[in-house]
Design an enzyme around this catalytic site. Structure first.
Site, PDB file in Angstrom:
ATOM      1  N   CYS A 110      -5.350 -34.237  12.618  1.00 47.18           N
ATOM      2  CA  CYS A 110      -3.932 -34.476  12.375  1.00 47.18           C
ATOM      3  C   CYS A 110      -3.561 -35.580  13.352  1.00 47.18           C
ATOM      4  O   CYS A 110      -3.443 -35.321  14.552  1.00 47.18           O
ATOM      5  CB  CYS A 110      -3.111 -33.225  12.633  1.00 47.18           C
ATOM      6  SG  CYS A 110      -1.345 -33.549  12.734  1.00 47.18           S
ATOM      7  N   CYS A 113       0.326 -35.114  14.973  1.00 51.20           N
ATOM      8  CA  CYS A 113       0.588 -34.077  15.984  1.00 51.20           C
ATOM      9  C   CYS A 113      -0.744 -33.379  16.206  1.00 51.20           C
ATOM     10  O   CYS A 113      -1.664 -34.026  16.685  1.00 51.20           O
ATOM     11  CB  CYS A 113       1.740 -33.149  15.589  1.00 51.20           C
ATOM     12  SG  CYS A 113       1.943 -32.797  13.845  1.00 51.20           S
ATOM     13  N   CYS A 115      -1.765 -30.581  13.733  1.00 48.87           N
ATOM     14  CA  CYS A 115      -1.767 -29.535  12.708  1.00 48.87           C
ATOM     15  C   CYS A 115      -3.187 -29.014  12.517  1.00 48.87           C
ATOM     16  O   CYS A 115      -4.144 -29.789  12.517  1.00 48.87           O
ATOM     17  CB  CYS A 115      -1.228 -30.081  11.390  1.00 48.87           C
ATOM     18  SG  CYS A 115       0.494 -30.587  11.504  1.00 48.87           S
TER      19      CYS A 115
END
Lengths: 210, 219
Positions: A110, A113, A115
């Site tokens: 990700c 961020c 994830c």
């Protein structure tokens, strides 16, 4: 950076900057005001320390290796098939399983961020959340995989999955040779967290099931 | 927003910091930070997309110097103040204001497991017909919003092909900005590595990115 340089837009700078002290102060404030229940905090920590982790994903993979019908359902609708084993919910609401083959290798990241499919893998390791991994694996996946000890042939296709929505990706690794006689339980012991993110292969039989 | 959080493709971060036998939490405060973030979300004053935006909105130098859970704590405090759960004065004093009313926490220990198993699904039924089908050639828009977006910089104004259609989902770009759910069709788009990174990339490789209809044009 001074404590107050962003205090107008960023109230967090009003708290002590030392993380441990900052968290302690915040927690006592939240508890004092009745904003959080201390027992609920303990319960959240217990769930992610003990109840949810890569052993969940390993059971999914072992089932897929052992049961061709389950494997087909898993690849067609990850959320539903993983739900059959009782896993889902927070950071696993929408699951997509991508399958490695001798010709194709999948790896998950990700970049925006961190994830991660908590429901089947638990909380992400520090390297998954690192700037280096987020920055590099989309641009140079093969060098990144080599750092994990995985040297892929130029003939193998590499697919990187950047988790930008609430879809969460789980890699179905290749079943290792020599595992034909193993029970589903023994197979699950071969499945590592990293193999389900796609940065390594699973353990070889005889190494993981001791 | 074009923040430092949007890291895909950046140089200079060095090797991957792989740690053998890593603990789930490196420090006890990290576990507390996680738990407080999950518990405070129960007030439903903000959503997950707004939380991500609060982390992205940390000053770039702070973002890069903070660890993952330090960012979580900073964003959590900022959201708690912005949404009236805590005041600046309370942070300064480190204790509740004398006239503060004591609340009843919405998340109690007995509800934790049910809350986690339910999760926060984002799929929605919409009447809008999907604009794209699997196999369609698309181009991502060249957008640079100051607010939250899930279209990474490295994939803007790039040509790809629709690989999967996931139905409609809450549109994170709008949801983070307090504009409601605005569900939109969500697709996984396949980009060849060479389209994104040029001729040095392997011709066999690709990056798959989840994108909502407003991120895409037909080509």
């Amino acid at each position: 950076m001074t404590q107050d340089s962003h205090s107008h837009d960023h109230p967090h700078s009003l708290l002590p900057s030392d993380p441990e002290l900052r968290v302690k102060t915040l927690e006592s404030l939240l508890v004092d005001k009745g904003l959080v229940d201390p027992a609920a905090l303990e319960a959240f920590i217990q769930v992610y320390s003990e109840e949810v982790g890569p052993m969940n994903g390993a059971r999914v993979v072992a089932r897929a290796w052992s049961d061709p019908d389950y494997r087909a359902r898993l690849l067609a609708d990850g959320t539903a098939a993983i739900g059959e084993l009782g896993y889902g919910g927070r950071q696993g609401e929408h699951l997509k399983v991508v399958e490695n083959t001798p010709e194709l290798h999948n790896v998950v990241v990700c970049t925006l961020c961190s994830c991660y499919p908590w429901a089947v893998l638990g909380l992400p390791p520090a390297w998954y959340k690192s700037s280096a991994y987020r920055a590099r694996v989309v641009r140079e996946p093969r060098s990144v995989l080599r750092e994990f000890g995985l040297d892929l042939s130029e003939e193998v296709e590499v697919r990187v999955w950047d988790s930008t929505s609430e879809m969460r990706y789980l890699v179905l690794p290749q079943r290792p040779e020599g595992s034909e006689s193993l029970s589903e339980e023994a197979l699950a012991q071969l499945v590592t967290r990293d193999s389900m993110i796609g940065v390594s292969k699973v353990l070889e039989p005889g190494r993981g099931d001791q | 927003m074009n923040g430092v959080h949007d890291m895909g493709g950046m140089h200079g971060f060095g090797p991957i910091p792989i740690e053998e036998d890593e603990p789930i939490f490196h420090e006890d405060w990290e576990a507390r930070a996680l738990a407080m973030t999950l518990a405070l979300a129960g007030w439903q004053r903000w959503n997950l997309d707004r939380s991500r935006y609060a982390r992205e909105a940390l000053p770039p130098a702070d973002y890069l110097s903070m660890s993952y859970y330090e960012r979580w704590v900073a964003a959590l405090v900022d959201l708690a103040v912005e949404n009236g759960l805590l005041s600046g004065e309370e942070l300064r004093q480190g204790r509740a204001a004398l006239d503060a009313e004591r609340s009843d926490p919405p998340v109690t220990a007995d509800r934790v497991r049910a809350i986690l198993s339910r999760g926060v699904p984002t799929a929605r039924e919409v009447s809008a017909v999907p604009r794209f089908s699997v196999g369609d050639a698309v181009r991502t828009r060249n957008i640079h919003p100051a607010g939250h977006t899930r279209l990474p910089r490295y994939a803007r104004d790039k040509c790809g092909e629709v690989a999967l259609h996931h139905g409609a989902h809450v549109f994170a770009d709008a949801h983070a900005m307090g504009q409601g759910e605005q569900p939109q069709h969500l697709y996984t788009v396949r980009f060849s590595a060479r389209e994104l990174w040029g001729d040095e990339a392997s011709p066999k490789d690709s990056v798959h990115i989840d994108l909502w209809e407003p991120h895409l044009d037909a080509r």
